[in-house]
Write a protein that holds these residues in place. Structure first.
Motif, PDB file in Angstrom:
ATOM      1  N   ILE A  19     -22.577 -16.405   8.921  1.00  0.00           N
ATOM      2  CA  ILE A  19     -21.263 -16.924   8.529  1.00  0.00           C
ATOM      3  C   ILE A  19     -20.232 -15.801   8.527  1.00  0.00           C
ATOM      4  N   TRP A  20     -20.616 -14.627   8.029  1.00  0.00           N
ATOM      5  CA  TRP A  20     -19.701 -13.486   8.006  1.00  0.00           C
ATOM      6  C   TRP A  20     -19.289 -13.091   9.426  1.00  0.00           C
ATOM      7  N   SER A  23     -16.909 -15.656  11.085  1.00  0.00           N
ATOM      8  CA  SER A  23     -15.719 -15.983  10.313  1.00  0.00           C
ATOM      9  C   SER A  23     -14.463 -15.727  11.157  1.00  0.00           C
ATOM     10  N   LYS A  25     -11.679 -14.771  10.222  1.00  0.00           N
ATOM     11  CA  LYS A  25     -11.005 -13.566   9.738  1.00  0.00           C
ATOM     12  C   LYS A  25     -11.487 -12.318  10.475  1.00  0.00           C
TER      13      LYS A  25
END
Length: 46
Positions: A19-20, A23, A25
């Motif tokens: 997920i990181w 992401s 972002k």
């Protein structure tokens, strides 16, 4: 019993890392990192 807990913790770490990494972002930072080898080649040829 312990091996099941360890497996669950490692699975949670893997999913958290996935997920990181995916992401939105982080996209700009990863795009810049992907261009580093290309930028180094251009700088060394000058």
């Amino acid at each position: 019993m312990i091996s099941g807990i360890v497996t669950a913790v490692l699975l949670a770490c893997f999913v958290g890392g996935w997920i990181w990494a995916w992401s939105p972002k982080r996209k700009h930072e990863f795009d810049e990192a992907a261009q580093l080898p290309l930028n180094e080649d251009q700088e060394s040829s000058r």
